[in-house]
Write an enzyme that holds these catalytic residues in place. Structure first.
Site, mmCIF file in Angstrom:
data_model
loop_
_atom_site.group_PDB
_atom_site.id
_atom_site.type_symbol
_atom_site.label_atom_id
_atom_site.label_comp_id
_atom_site.label_asym_id
_atom_site.label_seq_id
_atom_site.Cartn_x
_atom_site.Cartn_y
_atom_site.Cartn_z
ATOM 1 N N TRP A 35 -5.032 -38.884 -41.908
ATOM 2 C CA TRP A 35 -4.651 -38.758 -40.499
ATOM 3 C C TRP A 35 -4.895 -37.322 -40.098
ATOM 4 O O TRP A 35 -4.260 -36.435 -40.623
ATOM 5 C CB TRP A 35 -3.182 -39.130 -40.279
ATOM 6 C CG TRP A 35 -2.883 -39.255 -38.816
ATOM 7 C CD1 TRP A 35 -2.180 -38.371 -38.044
ATOM 8 C CD2 TRP A 35 -3.288 -40.309 -37.946
ATOM 9 N NE1 TRP A 35 -2.131 -38.819 -36.745
ATOM 10 C CE2 TRP A 35 -2.801 -40.001 -36.656
ATOM 11 C CE3 TRP A 35 -4.041 -41.480 -38.139
ATOM 12 C CZ2 TRP A 35 -3.034 -40.833 -35.562
ATOM 13 C CZ3 TRP A 35 -4.253 -42.292 -37.042
ATOM 14 C CH2 TRP A 35 -3.746 -41.968 -35.770
ATOM 15 N N ASP A 37 2.310 -41.108 -29.977
ATOM 16 C CA ASP A 37 2.138 -39.706 -29.566
ATOM 17 C C ASP A 37 0.860 -39.460 -28.758
ATOM 18 O O ASP A 37 0.786 -38.525 -27.969
ATOM 19 C CB ASP A 37 2.233 -38.749 -30.766
ATOM 20 C CG ASP A 37 1.037 -38.806 -31.707
ATOM 21 O OD1 ASP A 37 0.327 -39.838 -31.709
ATOM 22 O OD2 ASP A 37 0.808 -37.831 -32.445
ATOM 23 N N TYR A 59 4.154 -39.117 -44.861
ATOM 24 C CA TYR A 59 4.011 -37.695 -44.507
ATOM 25 C C TYR A 59 4.908 -36.812 -45.373
ATOM 26 O O TYR A 59 5.524 -35.893 -44.878
ATOM 27 C CB TYR A 59 4.321 -37.519 -43.014
ATOM 28 C CG TYR A 59 3.218 -38.085 -42.135
ATOM 29 C CD1 TYR A 59 2.108 -37.315 -41.795
ATOM 30 C CD2 TYR A 59 3.261 -39.398 -41.692
ATOM 31 C CE1 TYR A 59 1.088 -37.831 -41.006
ATOM 32 C CE2 TYR A 59 2.245 -39.922 -40.901
ATOM 33 C CZ TYR A 59 1.157 -39.131 -40.569
ATOM 34 O OH TYR A 59 0.136 -39.644 -39.796
ATOM 35 N N TYR A 83 6.551 -34.253 -42.500
ATOM 36 C CA TYR A 83 7.822 -34.558 -41.827
ATOM 37 C C TYR A 83 8.989 -34.541 -42.805
ATOM 38 O O TYR A 83 10.132 -34.332 -42.414
ATOM 39 C CB TYR A 83 7.747 -35.918 -41.111
ATOM 40 C CG TYR A 83 6.788 -35.902 -39.937
ATOM 41 C CD1 TYR A 83 6.968 -34.999 -38.892
ATOM 42 C CD2 TYR A 83 5.702 -36.763 -39.877
ATOM 43 C CE1 TYR A 83 6.090 -34.962 -37.815
ATOM 44 C CE2 TYR A 83 4.832 -36.741 -38.808
ATOM 45 C CZ TYR A 83 5.028 -35.834 -37.777
ATOM 46 O OH TYR A 83 4.155 -35.801 -36.719
ATOM 47 N N LYS A 123 -3.505 -32.640 -36.554
ATOM 48 C CA LYS A 123 -3.718 -33.081 -37.946
ATOM 49 C C LYS A 123 -5.188 -33.398 -38.215
ATOM 50 O O LYS A 123 -5.538 -33.893 -39.289
ATOM 51 C CB LYS A 123 -2.847 -34.306 -38.244
ATOM 52 C CG LYS A 123 -1.350 -33.968 -38.227
ATOM 53 C CD LYS A 123 -0.497 -35.068 -38.792
ATOM 54 C CE LYS A 123 0.973 -34.750 -38.595
ATOM 55 N NZ LYS A 123 1.414 -34.848 -37.191
ATOM 56 N N ASN A 173 0.705 -51.020 -35.873
ATOM 57 C CA ASN A 173 0.927 -49.724 -36.518
ATOM 58 C C ASN A 173 2.405 -49.364 -36.479
ATOM 59 O O ASN A 173 3.002 -49.294 -35.400
ATOM 60 C CB ASN A 173 0.143 -48.626 -35.802
ATOM 61 C CG ASN A 173 0.317 -47.267 -36.493
ATOM 62 O OD1 ASN A 173 -0.128 -47.094 -37.625
ATOM 63 N ND2 ASN A 173 0.988 -46.331 -35.834
ATOM 64 N N GLU A 174 2.947 -49.140 -37.660
ATOM 65 C CA GLU A 174 4.305 -48.601 -37.808
ATOM 66 C C GLU A 174 5.333 -49.330 -36.954
ATOM 67 O O GLU A 174 6.161 -48.706 -36.285
ATOM 68 C CB GLU A 174 4.309 -47.097 -37.525
ATOM 69 C CG GLU A 174 3.457 -46.321 -38.519
ATOM 70 C CD GLU A 174 3.794 -44.837 -38.572
ATOM 71 O OE1 GLU A 174 4.568 -44.358 -37.732
ATOM 72 O OE2 GLU A 174 3.285 -44.170 -39.489
ATOM 73 N N ASN A 234 1.839 -45.495 -44.298
ATOM 74 C CA ASN A 234 1.643 -44.185 -43.658
ATOM 75 C C ASN A 234 2.741 -43.256 -44.186
ATOM 76 O O ASN A 234 3.922 -43.560 -44.019
ATOM 77 C CB ASN A 234 1.777 -44.309 -42.134
ATOM 78 C CG ASN A 234 0.670 -45.164 -41.520
ATOM 79 O OD1 ASN A 234 -0.249 -45.602 -42.205
ATOM 80 N ND2 ASN A 234 0.765 -45.400 -40.216
ATOM 81 N N GLU A 238 -2.226 -43.452 -43.431
ATOM 82 C CA GLU A 238 -2.109 -42.133 -42.784
ATOM 83 C C GLU A 238 -1.440 -41.172 -43.752
ATOM 84 O O GLU A 238 -0.418 -41.501 -44.352
ATOM 85 C CB GLU A 238 -1.237 -42.201 -41.519
ATOM 86 C CG GLU A 238 -1.860 -42.911 -40.355
ATOM 87 C CD GLU A 238 -0.967 -42.906 -39.102
ATOM 88 O OE1 GLU A 238 -0.086 -42.020 -38.980
ATOM 89 O OE2 GLU A 238 -1.148 -43.803 -38.270
#
Ligand code: BDP
Length: 598
Positions: free
Chosen positions: A552, A160, A471, A475, A571, A415-416, A469, A507
């Site tokens: 994050w 992003d 959320y 999310y 964030k 990452n991810e 990570n 995160e």
């Protein structure tokens, strides 16, 4: 790769400032062949995107050109002259007058060229650097270039944060003697109160080498001859989180009689180091044998106007804020940061998880969001062997650059990435092997995305620490922290029970608009961000195997346009101009308390 330093045998000239600047195509077919035909000028270091008002520059996909003249100091007659670019995002091409002297792919690691044969001491040369911001399926990070219906070339990517580009770090001209040190590797240990300092020195030609360890007051505490060995420092002061202590390793290349006449030092290089150990034992992360609990952030190199340009004022201020809030660490999400940042962390006792630029190796995210079948992530036409080769090259450059920083306690390989998808293990296993071979002294991790769970992840057993990570409450279960709490607890428990390794949060965060308030659980309010963190912390504190929390994000940051973002990712616990949101005060209370207790 050694950082340019001034020593008794080396000098450096910083080339930062305002350079001529042009988009490719606007400056003729061979922009390096003469003065750049342009009215534009750009600051170095800085990303170029936000410097100008012209959207054609901000959104440019392709190459841009930077140019300036440089005078070689007149005393450098008998020296090797090197040109070093700390970062050209994402690909750089360097010309000295008409000659191409260096090409480099990878936007966050340095490269250099020996330009001795192209320049003369005391004279000027024209330095032109082409920088290309294109991302493809064989770059790290990856991306895709598309052409829109209106005919515009557009850069797509699976992360992003905004694809800032340009000369975002310093450029140097420096000189070294004919026979010189080309690399130094330092690995430290603690044997009771004795510090052990393993060293390996490389030179460009065979020559006697002497090493001396100096303490912070400059007193010699150990010395030896030879290109490798182990120094012992009795009663060493360890480098500790929150209590940094640095020694210097002075490396000297001697003439053939080994400097017996006291006049035979051909080259001197000076590398700071800290005596400390890092180890994962069971479910603990140990620094100097003591359990360490990470408190801090995933950050970004991101500031107004400069974009990803390194800025010493923000460097100092960000570290002040880390200290203020009680953070003992951060992750260099999602790419290696400027070397100045790591040096500052070394000097101030802040612990760093050093991450590669491998962000976005995941086509499953899109599928997850849209419910549509997605292309396989790990396939020759998406991310295959050529991508992995680029990833491997990047890892080599990262470790070569950062291996001697005591602040760096762990490598984060990606990452991810899509680690629960077929092919993930085949992709990662060789990279894990490579990393362990290059640096057996540091634990390694990766960050697991929401779709990779303790139940389906295919790679976590290869790593030392599981970083997730998550959320929940953002999310997933947005606005419903009670449900979020249950999801989170089950999720973390599954990782802990399956792998028996330390688990940390890489995160967790909630977009927050400063000034927006509510008495209810309303996403985007300052209260919601605070309550969201509180819920997460309640869950973390239930697990002994939990070794840290990285919120994050440290600060709001720029993203590309998109319906999920309003003027960037919000964030941040601090705004983009570094003002605290309410949650900052709550984090401060928790982290100061935690660090006081641990
Ligand atoms: C995570 C990514 C991070 C994003 C964050 C978010 O690792 O780069 O900024 O989500 O959506 O998946 O805020």
């Amino acid at each position: 790769m050694l950082r340019p330093r001034s020593t008794a045998t080396r000098e450096k000239v910083n080339l930062d400032g305002v350079w001529r600047f042009a988009l490719d195509g606007a400056a003729g077919p061979e922009p390096w062949s003469g003065p750049l035909a342009t009215r534009l000028e750009a600051a170095v270091p800085a990303s170029y995107n936000d410097l100008f008002t012209d959207p054609a520059i901000r959104d440019h996909v392709g190459r841009v050109w930077y140019q300036r003249t440089v005078r070689v100091p007149r005393g450098w007659t008998n020296e090797r002259v090197l040109l070093r670019v700390d970062a050209a995002t994402h690909e750089g091409r360097v010309y000295v007058d008409g000659a191409l002297v260096a090409e480099h792919v990878g936007g966050y690691t340095p490269f250099e060229a020996d330009v001795t044969d192209h320049v003369r001491a005391g004279e000027e040369f024209r330095l032109t650097i082409g920088v290309n911001n294109e991302l493809t399926n064989v770059t790290i990070p990856p991306g895709t270039i598309t052409v829109s219906r209106s005919g515009r070339r557009e850069q797509q990517y699976k992360h992003d944060f905004y694809n800032y580009a340009g000369l975002s770090r310093s450029v140097w001209l420096h000189c070294v003697p004919a026979v010189h040190v080309t690399d130094v590797t330092i690995t430290t240990g603690l044997d009771g109160t004795t510090g052990t300092v393993g060293y390996a020195v490389e030179t460009n030609a065979p020559a006697p080498v002497r090493v001396r360890a100096l303490d912070a007051d400059g007193a010699e505490v150990a010395a030896a001859h030879g290109t490798d060995g182990v120094l012992r420092i009795d009663g060493a002061t360890p480098w500790r989180p929150g209590a940094a202590y640095l020694y210097d390793l002075v490396v000297e290349v001697l003439d053939e009689d080994g400097d017996e006449d006291g006049d035979g030092v051909l080259d001197v290089y000076r590398e700071p180091f800290g005596v400390r150990t890092v180890e994962v034992r069971g479910t603990e992360f140990l620094i100097n044998g003591e359990p360490f609990y990470f408190t801090g952030f995933g950050k970004h190199e991101d500031t107004p106007v400069r974009g990803k340009g390194h800025d010493d004022a923000y460097l100092v201020h960000d570290f002040q804020l880390l200290e203020w809030i009680g953070a003992n660490s951060f992750r260099t999400s999602h790419y290696p940061y400027a070397e100045e940042v790591l040096e500052f962390a070394d000097r101030h006792g802040i612990v760093v998880v050093d991450e590669t630029a491998a962000v976005g190796l995941n086509l499953a995210v899109q599928g997850g969001l849209t419910g549509r079948p997605h292309d396989p992530t790990w396939a020759p036409e998406t991310f295959g062997d050529a991508t992995r080769d680029a990833h491997a090259r990047h890892l080599r450059e990262l470790i070569a650059r950062d291996k001697n920083h005591p602040s760096v306690v762990m490598w984060c390989l990606a990452n991810e990435a899509s680690t629960a998808e077929e092919g993930a293990r085949e992709y990662f296993e060789p990279l894990v092997g490579l990393t362990r071979g290059l640096d057996p002294s540091r634990p390694i991790t990766f960050t697991a995305w929401l779709g990779a769970t303790g139940g389906n992840d295919l790679v976590a057993d290869l790593f030392d620490v599981v970083t997730v990570n998550r959320y929940y409450g953002w999310y997933i279960a947005n606005g419903d922290l009670e449900t979020a709490e249950r999801y989170l607890e089950d999720d973390l428990r599954a990782w802990i029970e399956k792998f028996g390794k330390p688990v940390m949060m890489g995160e967790y965060g909630a977009d927050t608009l400063p000034g927006l308030h509510s008495v209810w659980d309303v996403p985007w309010t300052e209260e919601y961000q605070r309550d969201y963190f509180e819920m997460n912390h309640r869950v973390f504190d239930r697990f002994d195997a939990f070794v840290g929390e990285h919120v994050w994000n440290f600060a709001d940051f720029a993203t590309s346009n998109g319906i999920h973002r309003v003027d960037g990712n919000k964030k941040g616990v601090f705004t983009r101009d570094r003002r605290p949101k309410s949650a900052a005060h709550a984090l401060r209370a928790r982290w100061r308390d935690l660090n006081g207790r641990r």
